[in-house]
Scaffold this active site. Structure first.
Site, PDB file in Angstrom:
ATOM      1  CG  ASP A 191      -9.317  -0.616   4.751  1.00  0.00           C
ATOM      2  OD1 ASP A 191      -9.426  -0.365   3.685  1.00  0.00           O
ATOM      3  OD2 ASP A 191      -8.234  -0.902   5.625  1.00  0.00           O
ATOM      4  CE  LYS A 212      -3.677  -2.303   1.871  1.00  0.00           C
ATOM      5  NZ  LYS A 212      -4.171  -2.846   3.502  1.00  0.00           N
ATOM      6  CD  GLN A 259      -3.334  -4.064   7.073  1.00  0.00           C
ATOM      7  OE1 GLN A 259      -2.873  -3.223   5.759  1.00  0.00           O
ATOM      8  NE2 GLN A 259      -3.915  -5.417   6.360  1.00  0.00           N
TER       9      GLN A 259
END
Ligand code: NAP
Length: 294
Positions: free
Chosen positions: A121, A54, A98
């Site tokens: 997200d 990422k 994460q």
């Protein structure tokens, strides 16, 4: 006849080009550089690889990339303090913590304080609610990628029967909402569903996000259906090697489906690029600009 292979890699590469152009335009026109912050707690090897990819993609697109590495024994308070700091940082437009977090950390209180405008997200309750209301700017990356692939390979899906197997917050639930918003007739299945194969045989669009290698069999698939395989499973390939397979028995399914995503090279290729798309959209929104047409 063998199915059309949905080339997620090629679609992702094209989207990436468009994002790079839009990011350059944002910088030239408004002096804004999209900023993505990644937070990794602990040292899970798979999570480390995901976060590294990422960051590399963000940097390659000319985004600002901020990384916070926290030890596995980080307290909930310290995690929240990190998120609050990034919430307040005007050069950071997207924050990605994460998941999964190492135990005993709890993701829900963390998501409760994460600024929804920076939630790239799209996991916060606010963004989940906006999606339900049809007003979302930030949509979970993998479902967003799936919808882009369907748009490219199927076109209008209005009235089609779609089955989503798996009901995770990250994929299954937002995917079902997006399919519904595109006017498909949507069924959601999960581990308690009865007669999954019968449900699958009705589907014009079959989406599998289960996490079980080659679980969906060819004789479950309606001839000509579009099969979207979200699963990523590492299995033994013999000779001490491993390989990645999806949730669908790909080689057999290819003989029945009309179009199918391979694993790897299908859905997974779109996910990181959609994260960058969300970061770009977040940067525009936070600066009072309308989002780019991507
Ligand atoms: P998850 O949280 O792992 O949950 C799995 C889902 O599958 C659950 O809803 C579960 O039902 C359902 N399920 C399990 N066994 C089943 C069965 N026998 N029959 C029907 N449904 C069953 O889901 P996820 O996070 O969405 O991940 C799913 C897969 O997608 C994993 O392989 C993951 O690695 C992959 N993934 C890939 C990407 C990408 O970028 N390509 C992104 C996200 C996820 P219950 O709810 O009843 O337990």
């Amino acid at each position: 006849m063998s199915a059309t292979v949905i080339d997620g890699k090629a679609s992702a590469a094209r989207l990436r080009e468009t994002i790079a152009v839009e990011a350059a335009r944002l910088k030239a026109g408004h002096g804004i550089v999209p900023g993505l912050a990644t937070v990794l707690v602990g040292a899970d090897p798979a999570s480390e690889v995901y976060v590294r990819n990422k960051r590399k993609t963000a940097e390659a697109l000319g985004f600002k990339s901020v990384h916070v590495a926290l030890p596995a024994d980080t307290s909930q308070d310290v995690l929240h303090a990190t998120v609050r700091e990034l919430n307040a940082d005007k050069t950071v437009h997207g924050i990605l913590v994460q998941l999964p977090l190492p135990k005993p950390l709890d993701e829900n209180p963390m998501l409760d304080i994460l600024d929804p405008a920076k939630d790239v997200d799209a996991l916060t309750p606010t963004n989940a609610g906006l999606l339900l209301s049809g007003r979302a700017h930030l949509v979970s990356c993998t479902p967003a990628g799936v919808m882009l692939l369907l748009k490219e390979y199927v076109g209008d899906i209005a009235g089609k029967e779609a089955l989503v197997i798996g009901r995770s917050l990250l994929f299954g639930k937002p995917a079902a909402q997006l399919l519904l918003a595109a006017n498909a007739t949507v069924t959601m299945a999960h581990s308690r569903s009865h007669d999954l194969s019968a449900l699958a045989r009705r589907a014009d669009i079959l989406v599998a996000a289960i996490g079980k290698p080659e679980f969906v069999k060819a004789d479950w698939i309606k001839r000509g259906a579009t099969v979207i395989d979200v699963g990523i499973n590492r299995v033994d390939a013999g000779g001490g090697k491993t390989k990645l397979v999806g949730d669908v028995d790909y080689e057999a399914a290819k003989q029945v489906a009309g179009a199918i995503t391979p694993v790897p090279g299908g859905v997974g290729a779109m996910t990181i690029v959609c994260l960058m798309r969300n970061t770009l959209i977040a940067a525009c929104m936070q600066n009072g600009l309308s989002g780019p047409q991507l």
